[in-house]
Write a protein that holds these residues in place. Structure first.
Motif, PDB file in Angstrom:
ATOM      1  N   ILE A  63     -12.558  -1.130  56.307  1.00  0.00           N
ATOM      2  CA  ILE A  63     -13.872  -1.581  55.822  1.00  0.00           C
ATOM      3  C   ILE A  63     -14.813  -0.393  55.656  1.00  0.00           C
ATOM      4  O   ILE A  63     -15.498  -0.255  54.633  1.00  0.00           O
ATOM      5  N   LEU A  64     -14.833   0.500  56.653  1.00  0.00           N
ATOM      6  CA  LEU A  64     -15.707   1.676  56.570  1.00  0.00           C
ATOM      7  C   LEU A  64     -15.279   2.606  55.430  1.00  0.00           C
ATOM      8  O   LEU A  64     -16.130   3.123  54.687  1.00  0.00           O
ATOM      9  N   LEU A  65     -13.960   2.821  55.280  1.00  0.00           N
ATOM     10  CA  LEU A  65     -13.475   3.688  54.197  1.00  0.00           C
ATOM     11  C   LEU A  65     -13.765   3.079  52.825  1.00  0.00           C
ATOM     12  O   LEU A  65     -14.135   3.799  51.889  1.00  0.00           O
ATOM     13  N   SER A  66     -13.597   1.774  52.701  1.00  0.00           N
ATOM     14  CA  SER A  66     -13.864   1.130  51.407  1.00  0.00           C
ATOM     15  C   SER A  66     -15.347   1.224  51.053  1.00  0.00           C
ATOM     16  O   SER A  66     -15.701   1.444  49.885  1.00  0.00           O
ATOM     17  N   MET A  67     -16.230   1.089  52.071  1.00  0.00           N
ATOM     18  CA  MET A  67     -17.667   1.266  51.813  1.00  0.00           C
ATOM     19  C   MET A  67     -17.959   2.683  51.340  1.00  0.00           C
ATOM     20  O   MET A  67     -18.796   2.894  50.454  1.00  0.00           O
TER      21      MET A  67
ATOM     22  N   MET B 288       5.451   6.467  65.259  1.00  0.00           N
ATOM     23  CA  MET B 288       5.774   5.387  64.327  1.00  0.00           C
ATOM     24  C   MET B 288       4.608   4.410  64.201  1.00  0.00           C
ATOM     25  O   MET B 288       4.293   3.929  63.109  1.00  0.00           O
ATOM     26  N   GLY B 289       3.965   4.125  65.336  1.00  0.00           N
ATOM     27  CA  GLY B 289       2.810   3.234  65.316  1.00  0.00           C
ATOM     28  C   GLY B 289       1.680   3.803  64.467  1.00  0.00           C
ATOM     29  O   GLY B 289       1.037   3.070  63.702  1.00  0.00           O
ATOM     30  N   ILE B 290       1.435   5.110  64.584  1.00  0.00           N
ATOM     31  CA  ILE B 290       0.390   5.747  63.782  1.00  0.00           C
ATOM     32  C   ILE B 290       0.725   5.666  62.296  1.00  0.00           C
ATOM     33  O   ILE B 290      -0.144   5.380  61.459  1.00  0.00           O
ATOM     34  N   MET B 291       2.010   5.902  61.950  1.00  0.00           N
ATOM     35  CA  MET B 291       2.414   5.847  60.548  1.00  0.00           C
ATOM     36  C   MET B 291       2.228   4.444  59.980  1.00  0.00           C
ATOM     37  O   MET B 291       1.710   4.272  58.868  1.00  0.00           O
TER      38      MET B 291
ATOM     39  N   VAL C 242      -3.894   0.803  56.789  1.00  0.00           N
ATOM     40  CA  VAL C 242      -5.257   1.188  56.423  1.00  0.00           C
ATOM     41  C   VAL C 242      -5.346   1.461  54.924  1.00  0.00           C
ATOM     42  O   VAL C 242      -6.302   1.027  54.257  1.00  0.00           O
ATOM     43  N   ILE C 243      -4.352   2.143  54.370  1.00  0.00           N
ATOM     44  CA  ILE C 243      -4.340   2.439  52.930  1.00  0.00           C
ATOM     45  C   ILE C 243      -4.287   1.144  52.111  1.00  0.00           C
ATOM     46  O   ILE C 243      -5.043   0.965  51.150  1.00  0.00           O
ATOM     47  N   VAL C 244      -3.402   0.236  52.526  1.00  0.00           N
ATOM     48  CA  VAL C 244      -3.256  -1.034  51.793  1.00  0.00           C
ATOM     49  C   VAL C 244      -4.529  -1.866  51.908  1.00  0.00           C
ATOM     50  O   VAL C 244      -5.039  -2.396  50.909  1.00  0.00           O
TER      51      VAL C 244
ATOM     52  N   PHE D  85      -7.365  -0.401  49.755  1.00  0.00           N
ATOM     53  CA  PHE D  85      -7.153  -0.694  48.334  1.00  0.00           C
ATOM     54  C   PHE D  85      -7.516  -2.141  48.014  1.00  0.00           C
ATOM     55  O   PHE D  85      -8.228  -2.417  47.030  1.00  0.00           O
ATOM     56  N   LEU D  86      -7.072  -3.071  48.837  1.00  0.00           N
ATOM     57  CA  LEU D  86      -7.345  -4.491  48.593  1.00  0.00           C
ATOM     58  C   LEU D  86      -8.829  -4.813  48.741  1.00  0.00           C
ATOM     59  O   LEU D  86      -9.379  -5.632  47.982  1.00  0.00           O
ATOM     60  N   LEU D  87      -9.496  -4.176  49.700  1.00  0.00           N
ATOM     61  CA  LEU D  87     -10.934  -4.405  49.871  1.00  0.00           C
ATOM     62  C   LEU D  87     -11.718  -3.875  48.679  1.00  0.00           C
ATOM     63  O   LEU D  87     -12.701  -4.499  48.238  1.00  0.00           O
TER      64      LEU D  87
END
Length: 350
Positions: free
Chosen positions: A39-43, A148-151, A157-159, A162-164
């Motif tokens: 949400i913060l990145l999309s803003m 693996m959890g971070i990846m 987060v990327i997906v 993009f959707l937001l």
């Protein structure tokens, strides 16, 4: 006594409601943290997406270009750090030998001043080593699982971002449908103000980090710190964690300088560089670059940082200030919540 019963019920209901929210944030953290970051990145990316849309691109392609640019930026930073880290790894053997020498000197100091002989210290160290040997495989497995959890979370987060970006008009319309018609304009202004707070804070923080990279890089290079660029980038990146990040970055730099055999004057130089840059950051960079968009008083800044670290860890600390800024904007626009906005905000001089 009986007249106070309704107010008591309201107070109890409010406490239960707050407890349920905190519990939900804590137990659903693995699900909520990627969404909150997205949400913060999309803003932050909305103005860039609007720019591409004005150039004639449709929203999907504009959002995709924004995501590619964001990934390229983070990838470039990681690549720069990895290049500098490779330089440190070439000297790991020498650094390790110096650390061993430092441990021997500490053991001698303890033996001479405290009276703990080196033999007893060796027995203690051997016990700890033996106890830890059996857990080495488990530790390595946990580390791989963590990576693996971070990846996975990074991909989410990327997906999500993009959707937001692509569905932001739909989501805004949904929010407006929830409020009465007479409050639509006020709600639109609230959404716009909340988005601007996040955009200004995050973009200002990014500019400040770049300036800190330059300042730390110049300072560490003048002092003669090995891999000065790496530690400059590290100190700058850690600035996104308020209060704790700058101390951690400088502490690691001082520790590495000592392990590399740096003199006392070099250690003092790193400390003085840190103090000077903190002065410039506090009194010049933050007011000019980051600005007063997140107008939160210091008490609640610290409280929200501690609270978010408890429930969401380091990601919570990074997101705490812009999220509290959004909460304050909401309280400013909702009349019953205005006293809370006043409480959270900075004290005005009378």
């Amino acid at each position: 006594m009986f007249n106070s019963a309704p107010s008591l019920v309201k107070s109890t209901s409010l406490i239960v409601f707050i407890f349920l929210i905190i519990s939900g944030l804590y137990f659903a953290s693995q699900f909520l943290i990627p969404i909150a970051i997205s949400i913060l990145l999309s803003m932050l990316l909305i103005p860039l997406s609007n720019y591409f849309e004005k150039k004639g691109l449709n929203r999907i392609w504009a959002s995709l270009i924004c995501i590619i640019l964001m990934i390229s930026l983070f990838g470039g930073i990681i690549y720069l750090v990895s290049l500098q880290a490779a330089g440190i790894s070439d000297n790991l053997r020498e650094i390790f030998l110096r650390i061993q020498q430092m441990i021997i000197e500490v053991q001698k100091f303890l033996a001479e001043t405290v009276g703990i002989s080196t033999q007893i210290q060796k027995i203690w160290i051997d016990k700890q080593t033996n106890n830890g040997t059996n857990d080495a495989i488990i530790l390595a497995g946990s580390f791989l699982s963590y990576l693996m959890g971070i990846m996975i979370k990074s991909i989410l987060v990327i997906v999500y971002t993009f959707l937001l970006l692509t569905s932001r008009s739909h989501l805004k319309q949904f929010i407006l449908m929830l409020v009465p018609k007479e409050e639509v304009k006020e709600t639109e202004r609230l959404i716009s103000d909340a988005s601007k707070v996040s955009q200004n804070y995050l973009s200002g923080l990014g500019i400040m980090v770049v300036i800190l990279w330059i300042m730390y890089g110049i300072g560490f290079s003048i002092i003669g710190v090995e891999s000065a660029i790496f530690f400059a980038v590290l100190c700058g990146i850690l600035e996104i964690v308020p209060f704790i990040g700058n101390l951690t970055g400088t502490g690691l730099t001082i520790l590495m300088v000592i392990s590399q055999g740096g003199s006392n004057s070099m250690v003092l130089g790193v400390f003085l560089t840190y103090m000077f840059i903190q002065f410039v950051q506090t009194y010049f960079l933050e007011p000019l670059v980051v600005g007063a968009e997140v107008n939160i008083n210091p008490l609640f800044t610290i409280l929200v940082l501690v609270f978010m670290e408890i429930i969401w860890g380091v990601p919570g600390m990074i997101m705490a200030i812009p999220m509290l800024g959004i909460v304050k904007i909401i309280c400013d626009h909702v009349k019953p919540l205005k006293p809370y906005a006043f409480l959270i905000g900075k004290h005005k001089k009378s």
